[in-house]
Motif scaffolding. Sequence first.
Motif, PDB file in Angstrom:
ATOM      1  N   PRO A  75       0.805  -1.224   0.000  1.00 46.39           N
ATOM      2  CA  PRO A  75       0.000   0.000   0.000  1.00 46.39           C
ATOM      3  C   PRO A  75       0.834   1.269   0.000  1.00 46.39           C
ATOM      4  O   PRO A  75       0.450   2.274  -0.624  1.00 46.39           O
ATOM      5  CB  PRO A  75      -0.822  -0.125   1.295  1.00 46.39           C
ATOM      6  CG  PRO A  75      -0.908  -1.587   1.552  1.00 46.39           C
ATOM      7  CD  PRO A  75       0.405  -2.149   1.091  1.00 46.39           C
ATOM      8  N   THR A  76       1.963   1.271   0.664  1.00 47.35           N
ATOM      9  CA  THR A  76       2.809   2.465   0.708  1.00 47.35           C
ATOM     10  C   THR A  76       3.285   2.851  -0.687  1.00 47.35           C
ATOM     11  O   THR A  76       3.229   4.030  -1.077  1.00 47.35           O
ATOM     12  CB  THR A  76       4.030   2.227   1.617  1.00 47.35           C
ATOM     13  OG1 THR A  76       3.573   1.920   2.934  1.00 47.35           O
ATOM     14  CG2 THR A  76       4.939   3.451   1.670  1.00 47.35           C
ATOM     15  N   CYS A  77       3.753   1.882  -1.443  1.00 51.64           N
ATOM     16  CA  CYS A  77       4.279   2.165  -2.775  1.00 51.64           C
ATOM     17  C   CYS A  77       3.175   2.392  -3.795  1.00 51.64           C
ATOM     18  O   CYS A  77       3.270   3.295  -4.639  1.00 51.64           O
ATOM     19  CB  CYS A  77       5.199   1.034  -3.226  1.00 51.64           C
ATOM     20  SG  CYS A  77       6.717   0.903  -2.247  1.00 51.64           S
ATOM     21  N   THR A  78       2.102   1.600  -3.757  1.00 49.18           N
ATOM     22  CA  THR A  78       1.031   1.756  -4.748  1.00 49.18           C
ATOM     23  C   THR A  78       0.250   3.045  -4.533  1.00 49.18           C
ATOM     24  O   THR A  78      -0.333   3.579  -5.481  1.00 49.18           O
ATOM     25  CB  THR A  78       0.064   0.557  -4.701  1.00 49.18           C
ATOM     26  OG1 THR A  78      -0.437   0.392  -3.374  1.00 49.18           O
ATOM     27  CG2 THR A  78       0.786  -0.720  -5.127  1.00 49.18           C
ATOM     28  N   ASN A  79       0.252   3.572  -3.309  1.00 49.46           N
ATOM     29  CA  ASN A  79      -0.423   4.853  -3.044  1.00 49.46           C
ATOM     30  C   ASN A  79       0.434   6.052  -3.424  1.00 49.46           C
ATOM     31  O   ASN A  79      -0.009   7.191  -3.326  1.00 49.46           O
ATOM     32  CB  ASN A  79      -0.803   4.963  -1.565  1.00 49.46           C
ATOM     33  CG  ASN A  79      -1.930   4.028  -1.188  1.00 49.46           C
ATOM     34  OD1 ASN A  79      -2.691   3.583  -2.046  1.00 49.46           O
ATOM     35  ND2 ASN A  79      -2.036   3.714   0.101  1.00 49.46           N
ATOM     36  N   GLY A  80       1.682   5.783  -3.820  1.00 47.58           N
ATOM     37  CA  GLY A  80       2.555   6.873  -4.262  1.00 47.58           C
ATOM     38  C   GLY A  80       3.222   7.634  -3.141  1.00 47.58           C
ATOM     39  O   GLY A  80       3.730   8.746  -3.367  1.00 47.58           O
ATOM     40  N   THR A  81       3.258   7.093  -1.927  1.00 48.13           N
ATOM     41  CA  THR A  81       3.944   7.763  -0.830  1.00 48.13           C
ATOM     42  C   THR A  81       5.424   7.918  -1.184  1.00 48.13           C
ATOM     43  O   THR A  81       6.096   6.933  -1.475  1.00 48.13           O
ATOM     44  CB  THR A  81       3.812   6.958   0.473  1.00 48.13           C
ATOM     45  OG1 THR A  81       2.427   6.727   0.746  1.00 48.13           O
ATOM     46  CG2 THR A  81       4.450   7.696   1.638  1.00 48.13           C
ATOM     47  N   SER A  82       5.924   9.133  -1.175  1.00 46.47           N
ATOM     48  CA  SER A  82       7.268   9.386  -1.685  1.00 46.47           C
ATOM     49  C   SER A  82       8.331   9.162  -0.619  1.00 46.47           C
ATOM     50  O   SER A  82       8.072   9.238   0.583  1.00 46.47           O
ATOM     51  CB  SER A  82       7.382  10.818  -2.210  1.00 46.47           C
ATOM     52  OG  SER A  82       7.380  11.737  -1.139  1.00 46.47           O
ATOM     53  N   ARG A  83       9.548   8.909  -1.095  1.00 51.33           N
ATOM     54  CA  ARG A  83      10.689   8.799  -0.194  1.00 51.33           C
ATOM     55  C   ARG A  83      10.911  10.114   0.556  1.00 51.33           C
ATOM     56  O   ARG A  83      11.280  10.108   1.738  1.00 51.33           O
ATOM     57  CB  ARG A  83      11.938   8.441  -0.992  1.00 51.33           C
ATOM     58  CG  ARG A  83      11.807   7.174  -1.817  1.00 51.33           C
ATOM     59  CD  ARG A  83      13.075   6.913  -2.610  1.00 51.33           C
ATOM     60  NE  ARG A  83      12.909   5.758  -3.506  1.00 51.33           N
ATOM     61  CZ  ARG A  83      13.910   5.121  -4.069  1.00 51.33           C
ATOM     62  NH1 ARG A  83      15.154   5.515  -3.847  1.00 51.33           N
ATOM     63  NH2 ARG A  83      13.700   4.099  -4.863  1.00 51.33           N
ATOM     64  N   ALA A  84      10.681  11.220  -0.139  1.00 46.34           N
ATOM     65  CA  ALA A  84      10.879  12.523   0.500  1.00 46.34           C
ATOM     66  C   ALA A  84       9.924  12.712   1.672  1.00 46.34           C
ATOM     67  O   ALA A  84      10.315  13.222   2.737  1.00 46.34           O
ATOM     68  CB  ALA A  84      10.679  13.640  -0.526  1.00 46.34           C
ATOM     69  N   LEU A  85       8.662  12.288   1.508  1.00 46.16           N
ATOM     70  CA  LEU A  85       7.696  12.420   2.598  1.00 46.16           C
ATOM     71  C   LEU A  85       8.101  11.555   3.779  1.00 46.16           C
ATOM     72  O   LEU A  85       8.073  12.010   4.936  1.00 46.16           O
ATOM     73  CB  LEU A  85       6.304  12.020   2.117  1.00 46.16           C
ATOM     74  CG  LEU A  85       5.203  12.043   3.190  1.00 46.16           C
ATOM     75  CD1 LEU A  85       5.008  13.455   3.724  1.00 46.16           C
ATOM     76  CD2 LEU A  85       3.901  11.488   2.628  1.00 46.16           C
ATOM     77  N   LEU A  86       8.495  10.329   3.507  1.00 49.37           N
ATOM     78  CA  LEU A  86       8.910   9.450   4.587  1.00 49.37           C
ATOM     79  C   LEU A  86      10.143   9.988   5.299  1.00 49.37           C
ATOM     80  O   LEU A  86      10.239   9.931   6.520  1.00 49.37           O
ATOM     81  CB  LEU A  86       9.190   8.046   4.042  1.00 49.37           C
ATOM     82  CG  LEU A  86       7.964   7.300   3.499  1.00 49.37           C
ATOM     83  CD1 LEU A  86       8.386   5.985   2.874  1.00 49.37           C
ATOM     84  CD2 LEU A  86       6.940   7.068   4.601  1.00 49.37           C
TER      85      LEU A  86
END
Length: 367
Positions: free
Chosen positions: A257-268
């Motif tokens: 879900p983290t990757c498919t939702n487009g959560t970025s490395r920058a946000l994390l």
Amino acid sequence: MVLSHGTTVLPAFMPVATQAALKGLTPLQVEQLGISLILNNTYHLGLRPGIEILEQAGGAHAFQGWRKNLLTDSGGFQLVSLSSFTEITEKGALFASPFTGEPTMLTPEESIRIQHAIGADIIMQLDDVVSSLTTGPRVKESMQRSVRWLDRCIAYHKASGNDKTQNLFAIIQGGLDANLRKECLTEMVKRKDDIPGFAIGGLSGGEEKDIFWKMIKLCTDDLPEDRPRYSMGIGFAEGLSKHSTDFRPVDDGCPCPTCTNGTSRALLHSLITHETVAAHAITQHNLVFQARLVGQARDAIMEDRYPQYLKNFFQEYFGTIGYPRWCIEALRTVGVDLLEDVSTSQAQIKIVEGDGAKWEYSEANIR
């Protein structure tokens, strides 16, 4: 591997839920990620919430809302991690409780009793653990005591009647001494009629990878083929420290879900030390990453293409960084030459010395 709470297909990755929780995720979310086996810790659950609460709840499955299989660590590792608060005798390990300071004796029998209350599908013997970097007579002492403690665990477990539903695993000790490992292995295999499985313990404590894999192989070469093997303490997470301006997902090809939702490395990167949502997102990705990796290896084994799978994996995963020498040498001992039949573009593969612990892994795409 069929256990009381379902089937776990091997090989499998087992996440650690030390105190009956994985950081950032509910049990249902963990199950929905395809995980069927997790680990709880006997030492911690024995202190809090304690045996009485666990028994009132109907065991740790009900207490934490987990419906799949469960393994419990016996608490032996705390003999190392809390060594300044521990006194080891033949009777057991005397701890100072980290919550109250009250002295607490953990014996082999008490460890099994707590694991009975937890209700784990796989329970571990209490072993006398020393750091993998320890040398001298203490290593032999701990190995021999672990064998004696195994006998006490077996006796208590069988007398309770719980051996019909809970599976007791032995833990091979002996430090980095090949002769001591072999001696421990020989003694514990003699008890295989009372042991449904075996674990390889006392490693992943700072030793070089080139020594680590040789100790693993030494054990697996002589373990019974009809028993599951548990290699303790293996696993690493991907590094996120250099991604403050990277707006891609952690892994474009990952189905979590983290990757498919487009959560970025920058946000994390921005949230990692401030918001629990980052722990939630990263744990989701890490569990799927590890489970997917092991699942692909399992498929390759079942389809009789494991050597080629390994070659493809290393080309894609480490191709631009360099292959760890210890991996090359370890796999050669089981008949897989990573440098054989490489493509022309990969003909000058870089070989990297050391254990590879500080490398950046997240750039690779697993197939």
